[in-house]
Scaffold this active site. Structure first.
Site, PDB file in Angstrom:
ATOM      1  N   SER A  71       0.846  -1.189   0.000  1.00 20.40           N
ATOM      2  CA  SER A  71       0.000   0.000   0.000  1.00 20.40           C
ATOM      3  C   SER A  71       0.877   1.233   0.000  1.00 20.40           C
ATOM      4  O   SER A  71       2.002   1.206   0.526  1.00 20.40           O
ATOM      5  CB  SER A  71      -0.899   0.010   1.243  1.00 20.40           C
ATOM      6  OG  SER A  71      -1.560   1.251   1.376  1.00 20.40           O
ATOM      7  N   TYR A  88      -1.978  -0.241  10.508  1.00 20.41           N
ATOM      8  CA  TYR A  88      -1.927  -0.504   9.065  1.00 20.41           C
ATOM      9  C   TYR A  88      -0.608  -0.048   8.449  1.00 20.41           C
ATOM     10  O   TYR A  88       0.009  -0.777   7.667  1.00 20.41           O
ATOM     11  CB  TYR A  88      -3.095   0.187   8.370  1.00 20.41           C
ATOM     12  CG  TYR A  88      -3.339  -0.281   6.953  1.00 20.41           C
ATOM     13  CD1 TYR A  88      -3.978  -1.491   6.709  1.00 20.41           C
ATOM     14  CD2 TYR A  88      -2.935   0.475   5.858  1.00 20.41           C
ATOM     15  CE1 TYR A  88      -4.216  -1.929   5.417  1.00 20.41           C
ATOM     16  CE2 TYR A  88      -3.168   0.052   4.563  1.00 20.41           C
ATOM     17  CZ  TYR A  88      -3.805  -1.147   4.350  1.00 20.41           C
ATOM     18  OH  TYR A  88      -4.028  -1.588   3.060  1.00 20.41           O
TER      19      TYR A  88
END
Length: 272
Positions: free
Chosen positions: A162, A176
């Site tokens: 990501s 995250y």
């Protein structure tokens, strides 16, 4: 090399973790559409059944099947890889895609403090679960892919990371970003280690996409607007838009590419 040969994955044996929906499903679809045989590994049993049935009904019956497994269950994951190798003869490409949302960040999109996203109040088991799936699950997937690919002379491992690995977000759960940063380092290190065995390891780093991992949040207008504002193109991507990059990394076209981290984010990370 002709264009047809360059992007040819026909007959390849492919595994996609987290392939029951979203970006993972896009990986499954492009591989099947281009002639590969795909096993989806996912913990969503209902989603697996629906995805396999729908893709089969679209004209590719027999090319896609599934095993219900959680990538954080190391023994079950290893057994699933062994089952794919037995059924499909080998494992040529693996998409390490399974991941989950880390919950709310410490700020809401409106800039207010979120009571459930503060570092001193977020549940510790939430941190553990995100790291178990989003980082350790990727490690276990790469580990099992390497174990099988070494026996057959090479293969491709494509990891979903990501842009959050490089850009911190106040409205994304704290766990995250470090999980994805770890994934980026893991990909580079695995690429260095496994190149000698003909195993290429690369990573796709998406920005905001419409998927289940953020699907619930995107029903909220403020959340959706916050993600749209990140993109230079002013919108959130559709999983269809990742298929070309997935095919490139799984095909002969990328035969000299390893350790790469390919960003597909509509320019959102340029806002830094």
């Amino acid at each position: 090399m002709s264009l047809e040969t360059m992007f040819n994955v026909a007959g390849k044996s492919v595994i996609v973790t987290g392939g029951a929906s979203g970006i993972g499903r896009a990986y499954v679809e492009i591989m099947v559409e281009c002639g590969a045989y795909v096993c989806i590994l996912d913990c969503d049993q209902d989603g697996l059944g629906q995805t396999v049935a729908q893709i089969g009904a679209e004209g590719w019956p027999g090319r896609v099947w599934s095993i219900a497994v959680d990538v954080s269950d190391r023994r079950a994951l290893a057994n699933a890889f062994d089952a794919v190798a037995r059924k499909q003869g080998r494992i040529d490409a693996v998409f390490a895609n399974a991941g989950l949302d880390a919950g709310p960040g410490f700020l809401t999109p409106e800039g207010e403090r979120h009571p459930l996203g503060q570092i001193d109040s977020m549940p510790e088991d939430q941190w553990d679960r995100v790291l178990d799936v989003n980082l350790t699950g990727v490690f276990s997937t790469i580990r099992n892919a390497a174990r099988h690919m070494k026996m057959t002379g090479g293969g491709r491992i494509i990891v979903t990371s990501s842009v959050a690995a490089r850009v911190n977000e106040s409205f994304v759960g704290t766990a995250y970003m470090p999980a994805k940063a770890g994934v980026d380092h893991l990909v580079r290190n695995a690429a260095m280690e496994l190149a000698a065995y003909g195993i290429l390891v690369n990573c796709i780093s998406p920005g905001p996409f419409i998927t289940n991992i953020a699907g619930g949040r995107l029903k909220n207008a403020a959340d959706r607007a916050a993600f749209e504002a990140q993109s230079l193109l002013g919108r959130i991507a559709d999983p269809e838009e990742i298929k070309g990059l997935a095919l490139y990394l799984a095909s002969p076209a990328s035969s000299y590419v390893t350790g790469a981290q390919m960003t597909i984010d509509g320019g959102s990370s340029l806002r830094g």
